[in-house]
Design a protein around this motif. Structure first.
Motif, PDB file in Angstrom:
ATOM      1  N   ALA A 134       0.830  -1.202   0.000  1.00 25.74           N
ATOM      2  CA  ALA A 134       0.000   0.000   0.000  1.00 25.74           C
ATOM      3  C   ALA A 134       0.867   1.255   0.000  1.00 25.74           C
ATOM      4  O   ALA A 134       0.618   2.204  -0.760  1.00 25.74           O
ATOM      5  CB  ALA A 134      -0.930   0.003   1.214  1.00 25.74           C
ATOM      6  N   ILE A 135       1.903   1.286   0.843  1.00 28.29           N
ATOM      7  CA  ILE A 135       2.785   2.454   0.913  1.00 28.29           C
ATOM      8  C   ILE A 135       3.589   2.590  -0.373  1.00 28.29           C
ATOM      9  O   ILE A 135       3.785   3.695  -0.882  1.00 28.29           O
ATOM     10  CB  ILE A 135       3.710   2.353   2.143  1.00 28.29           C
ATOM     11  CG1 ILE A 135       2.878   2.371   3.426  1.00 28.29           C
ATOM     12  CG2 ILE A 135       4.717   3.495   2.159  1.00 28.29           C
ATOM     13  CD1 ILE A 135       3.679   2.079   4.682  1.00 28.29           C
ATOM     14  N   PHE A 136       4.038   1.453  -0.915  1.00 32.08           N
ATOM     15  CA  PHE A 136       4.785   1.472  -2.179  1.00 32.08           C
ATOM     16  C   PHE A 136       3.937   2.100  -3.283  1.00 32.08           C
ATOM     17  O   PHE A 136       4.386   2.991  -4.007  1.00 32.08           O
ATOM     18  CB  PHE A 136       5.191   0.051  -2.564  1.00 32.08           C
ATOM     19  CG  PHE A 136       5.963  -0.035  -3.858  1.00 32.08           C
ATOM     20  CD1 PHE A 136       7.339  -0.011  -3.852  1.00 32.08           C
ATOM     21  CD2 PHE A 136       5.305  -0.149  -5.083  1.00 32.08           C
ATOM     22  CE1 PHE A 136       8.063  -0.091  -5.035  1.00 32.08           C
ATOM     23  CE2 PHE A 136       6.009  -0.221  -6.274  1.00 32.08           C
ATOM     24  CZ  PHE A 136       7.394  -0.191  -6.244  1.00 32.08           C
ATOM     25  N   THR A 137       2.706   1.632  -3.418  1.00 33.35           N
ATOM     26  CA  THR A 137       1.832   2.101  -4.504  1.00 33.35           C
ATOM     27  C   THR A 137       1.417   3.555  -4.302  1.00 33.35           C
ATOM     28  O   THR A 137       1.432   4.347  -5.250  1.00 33.35           O
ATOM     29  CB  THR A 137       0.584   1.208  -4.592  1.00 33.35           C
ATOM     30  OG1 THR A 137       0.982  -0.155  -4.749  1.00 33.35           O
ATOM     31  CG2 THR A 137      -0.284   1.613  -5.770  1.00 33.35           C
ATOM     32  N   ALA A 138       1.043   3.896  -3.079  1.00 36.28           N
ATOM     33  CA  ALA A 138       0.608   5.270  -2.815  1.00 36.28           C
ATOM     34  C   ALA A 138       1.722   6.272  -3.085  1.00 36.28           C
ATOM     35  O   ALA A 138       1.493   7.329  -3.689  1.00 36.28           O
ATOM     36  CB  ALA A 138       0.132   5.395  -1.362  1.00 36.28           C
ATOM     37  N   ASN A 139       2.933   5.944  -2.686  1.00 41.91           N
ATOM     38  CA  ASN A 139       4.057   6.844  -2.932  1.00 41.91           C
ATOM     39  C   ASN A 139       4.461   6.874  -4.398  1.00 41.91           C
ATOM     40  O   ASN A 139       4.917   7.902  -4.898  1.00 41.91           O
ATOM     41  CB  ASN A 139       5.256   6.449  -2.067  1.00 41.91           C
ATOM     42  CG  ASN A 139       5.168   6.973  -0.654  1.00 41.91           C
ATOM     43  OD1 ASN A 139       5.638   8.067  -0.350  1.00 41.91           O
ATOM     44  ND2 ASN A 139       4.541   6.206   0.232  1.00 41.91           N
TER      45      ASN A 139
END
Length: 365
Positions: A134-139
């Motif tokens: 989730a953090i990878f994609t959002a960033n």
């Protein structure tokens, strides 16, 4: 003091003083991290980490450096309108924006998400697979703030504002060109609402004003240099002491002098060292936190062993500056120049040779 130069709008040509201002923006953010990172993330006690006891006035001076981002916003507001017109299509404009912004960002993004869990960097400690993805994609799509997730790259938060500005300006420009003021009005109102909610975005407007007009503030010689420096200091001070809108006044005066041919401050910013740092400023802006992080960890360990804080902080600044400049020069040459050239050669033809006519909307007159 003349207020107007020949030619109504900026034509997209290279302006050395703007390159120099880029250098000042990147170096000021670097300066702020020389003060902030030695604290080790601790802010509720005096002189945390290996930060030595500094005079309050010196802390205030160093701590304003983070507002170099407002200089970047003014520069983008100045350059992007002419870039859109010069590209003559939305497709080519956004393609070149992607080539400009994404290669360095993506290399650092992938490196961070590979190495971060191994070294236990910040939010990676004990992270589960779902949160990681989730953090990878959002960033990756600059949506971390919108969805309430941690920022991965320390300085990449400003790229969210940059992309939002690119999209907003392109849509507004096309709406105004093909639909007139009535169609553009909702987008203009949206822009005003964003400025009220995120006041620092108003600095894009300073750049847009000078891009659309021939208005300049040429103050030559040493008086121009002093006037520019005073306005720069006033802008930074106002951003700290008052509402960001107050800082628009000295920011406007500063940028007007920076853009004026043969102005005193423009001549200072055109110095060769600042021109080079300006050229690598994007890499410097994104890369330096990665360079400073291991130095930060070493400093925090050594201060726990009794090493002198002044010695550690001085070494952190000296080594950090040299290593950041070297790493940024390498990043510029390998990623911004060579990798970008490879990607351009591989993608531009297939995209705009066969599909260009279908995917692009002309914005030329």
């Amino acid at each position: 003091m003349s207020a107007r130069q020949p030619g109504v709008a900026y034509d997209g040509s290279f302006v050395p003083s703007v390159q120099g201002l880029r250098a000042i923006a990147a170096l000021s953010v670097l300066m702020d991290h020389f003060y902030d990172m030695p604290k080790g993330g601790v802010y509720d006690i005096p002189n945390p980490g290996f930060l030595p006891p500094l005079w309050p006035w010196l802390q205030s001076v160093i701590n304003v450096g983070g507002h170099g981002v407002e200089l970047f916003f003014m520069i983008s507001g100045f350059l992007i309108p002419a870039s859109l017109v010069r590209h003559r299509s939305l497709g080519r404009f956004f393609f070149d924006r992607l080539l400009r912004i994404m290669p360095v960002f993506l290399v650092l993004h992938v490196a961070l998400f590979v190495i971060g869990p191994i070294v236990g960097y910040k939010f990676f400690r004990g992270i589960d697979v779902g949160s990681y993805l989730a953090i990878f994609t959002a960033n990756l799509f600059f949506l971390q703030d919108a969805v309430g997730l941690p920022i991965a790259q320390q300085n990449a938060w400003t790229l969210t504002y940059e992309w939002a500005f690119y999209i907003w300006f392109a849509l507004t420009f096309v709406a105004l060109r093909f639909g007139g003021r009535l169609m553009a009005a909702p987008l203009v109102l949206l822009g005003l609402a964003c400025m009220l909610h995120w006041p620092i975005t108003a600095f894009f407007c300073i750049g847009m004003f000078f891009s659309a007009t021939g208005f300049r503030l040429p103050v030559s010689g040493w008086m121009g240099a002093v006037a520019g420096l005073v306005c720069g200091v006033a802008m930074y001070a106002c951003l700290v002491l008052f509402h960001p809108f107050v800082a628009l006044v000295p920011g406007f005066l500063l940028f007007g002098m920076v853009l004026a041919p043969r102005s005193g401050i423009g001549n200072l910013l055109s110095a060769p060292p600042l021109q080079y740092v300006g050229k690598i400023s994007y890499s410097l802006y994104l890369v330096h936190p990665f360079v400073l992080f291991p130095l930060q960890m070493i400093g925090l360990k050594l201060v726990g062993m009794g090493f002198d804080r002044w010695l550690l902080w001085s070494a952190f600044i000296g080594l950090g500056l040299v290593m950041s400049l070297v790493a940024s020069a390498i990043s510029y040459e390998l990623i911004e120049v060579r990798l970008r050239r490879l990607l351009d050669g591989a993608l531009r033809g297939p995209l705009f040779g066969s599909l260009g006519g279908k995917m692009e909307h002309s914005v030329s007159s």
